[in-house]
Design a protein around this motif. Structure first.
Motif, PDB file in Angstrom:
ATOM      1  N   SER A  12       2.466   7.516   1.463  1.00 11.99           N
ATOM      2  CA  SER A  12       2.482   7.453   2.929  1.00 11.99           C
ATOM      3  C   SER A  12       1.094   7.275   3.516  1.00 11.99           C
ATOM      4  O   SER A  12       0.911   6.541   4.497  1.00 11.99           O
ATOM      5  CB  SER A  12       3.121   8.735   3.485  1.00 11.99           C
ATOM      6  OG  SER A  12       4.455   8.859   3.050  1.00 11.99           O
ATOM      7  N   ASN A  13       0.084   7.938   2.948  1.00  7.42           N
ATOM      8  CA  ASN A  13      -1.261   7.803   3.487  1.00  7.42           C
ATOM      9  C   ASN A  13      -1.765   6.365   3.367  1.00  7.42           C
ATOM     10  O   ASN A  13      -2.342   5.804   4.305  1.00  7.42           O
ATOM     11  CB  ASN A  13      -2.211   8.763   2.760  1.00  7.42           C
ATOM     12  CG  ASN A  13      -1.885  10.219   3.030  1.00  7.42           C
ATOM     13  OD1 ASN A  13      -1.368  10.557   4.097  1.00  7.42           O
ATOM     14  ND2 ASN A  13      -2.158  11.091   2.072  1.00  7.42           N
ATOM     15  N   GLY A  14      -1.537   5.759   2.210  1.00  9.77           N
ATOM     16  CA  GLY A  14      -1.942   4.375   2.047  1.00  9.77           C
ATOM     17  C   GLY A  14      -1.183   3.438   2.962  1.00  9.77           C
ATOM     18  O   GLY A  14      -1.736   2.447   3.457  1.00  9.77           O
ATOM     19  N   TYR A  15       0.083   3.762   3.222  1.00  7.33           N
ATOM     20  CA  TYR A  15       0.877   2.916   4.121  1.00  7.33           C
ATOM     21  C   TYR A  15       0.319   2.939   5.531  1.00  7.33           C
ATOM     22  O   TYR A  15       0.143   1.880   6.161  1.00  7.33           O
ATOM     23  CB  TYR A  15       2.329   3.391   4.111  1.00  7.33           C
ATOM     24  CG  TYR A  15       3.144   2.840   5.250  1.00  7.33           C
ATOM     25  CD1 TYR A  15       3.568   1.515   5.248  1.00  7.33           C
ATOM     26  CD2 TYR A  15       3.487   3.645   6.335  1.00  7.33           C
ATOM     27  CE1 TYR A  15       4.316   1.008   6.298  1.00  7.33           C
ATOM     28  CE2 TYR A  15       4.240   3.156   7.385  1.00  7.33           C
ATOM     29  CZ  TYR A  15       4.645   1.828   7.370  1.00  7.33           C
ATOM     30  OH  TYR A  15       5.382   1.325   8.417  1.00  7.33           O
ATOM     31  N   TYR A  16       0.028   4.118   6.057  1.00  6.03           N
ATOM     32  CA  TYR A  16      -0.451   4.201   7.440  1.00  6.03           C
ATOM     33  C   TYR A  16      -1.854   3.618   7.589  1.00  6.03           C
ATOM     34  O   TYR A  16      -2.178   3.027   8.624  1.00  6.03           O
ATOM     35  CB  TYR A  16      -0.417   5.651   7.924  1.00  6.03           C
ATOM     36  CG  TYR A  16       0.978   6.136   8.220  1.00  6.03           C
ATOM     37  CD1 TYR A  16       1.679   5.638   9.315  1.00  6.03           C
ATOM     38  CD2 TYR A  16       1.602   7.073   7.403  1.00  6.03           C
ATOM     39  CE1 TYR A  16       2.968   6.077   9.582  1.00  6.03           C
ATOM     40  CE2 TYR A  16       2.884   7.520   7.669  1.00  6.03           C
ATOM     41  CZ  TYR A  16       3.563   7.019   8.757  1.00  6.03           C
ATOM     42  OH  TYR A  16       4.846   7.442   9.021  1.00  6.03           O
ATOM     43  N   ILE A  17      -2.688   3.781   6.582  1.00  7.86           N
ATOM     44  CA  ILE A  17      -4.017   3.173   6.660  1.00  7.86           C
ATOM     45  C   ILE A  17      -3.912   1.653   6.651  1.00  7.86           C
ATOM     46  O   ILE A  17      -4.553   0.963   7.463  1.00  7.86           O
ATOM     47  CB  ILE A  17      -4.892   3.680   5.499  1.00  7.86           C
ATOM     48  CG1 ILE A  17      -5.179   5.181   5.648  1.00  7.86           C
ATOM     49  CG2 ILE A  17      -6.194   2.892   5.431  1.00  7.86           C
ATOM     50  CD1 ILE A  17      -5.932   5.783   4.471  1.00  7.86           C
ATOM     51  N   HIS A  62       9.594   5.064   3.533  1.00  5.72           N
ATOM     52  CA  HIS A  62      10.102   6.450   3.610  1.00  5.72           C
ATOM     53  C   HIS A  62      11.570   6.481   3.219  1.00  5.72           C
ATOM     54  O   HIS A  62      12.313   5.549   3.492  1.00  5.72           O
ATOM     55  CB  HIS A  62       9.927   6.988   5.023  1.00  5.72           C
ATOM     56  CG  HIS A  62       8.476   7.104   5.428  1.00  5.72           C
ATOM     57  ND1 HIS A  62       7.621   8.047   4.908  1.00  5.72           N
ATOM     58  CD2 HIS A  62       7.748   6.331   6.285  1.00  5.72           C
ATOM     59  CE1 HIS A  62       6.427   7.889   5.443  1.00  5.72           C
ATOM     60  NE2 HIS A  62       6.465   6.849   6.273  1.00  5.72           N
ATOM     61  N   SER A  73       0.831  -1.216   0.000  1.00  4.74           N
ATOM     62  CA  SER A  73       0.000   0.000   0.000  1.00  4.74           C
ATOM     63  C   SER A  73       0.855   1.251   0.000  1.00  4.74           C
ATOM     64  O   SER A  73       0.513   2.258  -0.650  1.00  4.74           O
ATOM     65  CB  SER A  73      -0.927  -0.009   1.218  1.00  4.74           C
ATOM     66  OG  SER A  73      -1.779  -1.129   1.193  1.00  4.74           O
TER      67      SER A  73
END
Length: 297
Positions: free
Chosen positions: A230-235, A297, A224
């Protein structure tokens, strides 16, 4: 008969022929005749010192006894090695955790990602023996953790390559770190169960399977992050962490907490068992974040 005056004379270039003298049989010979001995040696047996052939060695009774003794020693050593291996790692038990099929793998992956819709979490038995994973979706297995670990390493290599940070040393560090963390987690759980005096049916392979399921969530989070940023990773990380925590609590509840119904949550042993289960579940998001954040990151 008349000859030329110069033939055979003192100034002649020709020499007179010397008549051949017959050889005296009684005279001593200067050299021995070995031609006949060579012929006899070729016709008969080989000379001493070269008759140690392969067949003659094994035709020797002493050699046969030594060979049988050596075979017996090797067989005993093989039995000892197999006994020591089975002492620490049961091959039959290990095969049990890899007894899976395609249907089980799909159902297990759905259970890991969407555990909230699952109702029955009990492990099924047949004559006091747990059913293999392909017959029970609640049974732990080592196939999915193994394949997920390999997929995680490949995905980590791709992520590092996209970020221009790929090198064999960095990829090896990612693989060794992911493996070491799982080993540390399994050892910590074994120590916690021992200190809490928990009577459970969990084995080392069971704990390794439950701790290895986190690789599925790690793959989801990294994928993701590569696709949606980054947004997809944290979700995805939050979803995978919550799903894994719920899965760990519900799966370990029947094995780590079998006596809580009789003892009650108010007793010290019941509370200790509950703390071990919650600690094992709460530790999963930390490892997920630690092993995946550097790849995004």
């Amino acid at each position: 008969m008349s000859y030329h005056p110069g033939y055979g004379g003192s100034g002649s270039k020709h020499r007179a022929r010397v008549p051949m003298v017959p050889q005296n049989p009684d005279a001593p010979q200067l050299f021995d005749d070995t031609s006949s001995a060579y012929g006899q040696q070729q016709a008969g047996y080989p000379a001493p010192g070269i008759d140690m052939g392969f067949n003659q060695i094994f035709a020797d009774p002493v050699a046969n006894v030594a060979m049988a003794y050596g075979t017996n020693i090797a067989s005993q050593g093989k039995d000892i090695v197999h006994k020591e291996i089975h002492r620490f790692v049961s091959v039959d038990r290990l095969k049990f955790f890899f007894a899976v099929d395609t249907t089980y793998v799909l159902k297990k992956l759905a259970l890991l990602l969407f555990p909230y819709v699952h109702q029955n979490w009990e492990v099924h038995y047949h004559r006091d023996v747990p059913l293999p994973p392909r017959q029970d979706v609640n049974a732990p297995d080592l196939y999915i953790p193994s394949m997920a670990f390999i997929t995680y390493i490949l995905l980590a290599g791709m992520a590092l390559g996209l970020q221009k940070r790929f090198s064999p040393e960095v990829l090896g560090m990612c693989a060794s770190t992911a493996f070491v963390w799982v080993v540390i987690e399994v050892l910590a759980l074994l120590l916690g169960l021992y200190l809490a005096t928990v009577q459970s049916e969990l084995s080392t392979f069971d704990l390794l399977a439950y701790c290895g399921y986190k690789y599925v969530g790690m793959i989801l989070a990294v994928t993701s992050g590569l696709v949606f940023g980054s947004n997809g990773y944290y979700i995805a990380l939050a979803w995978a962490s919550c799903s894994l925590m719920y899965f760990m609590v519900r799966s370990l509840r029947m094995k780590i907490l079998p006596s809580m119904v009789q003892e009650g949550l108010g007793r010290p042993s019941g509370r200790t068992q509950m703390y071990v289960t919650l600690a094992a579940a709460a530790f999963q998001p930390l490892i997920l974040y630690w092993l995946t954040v550097q790849l995004v990151h």
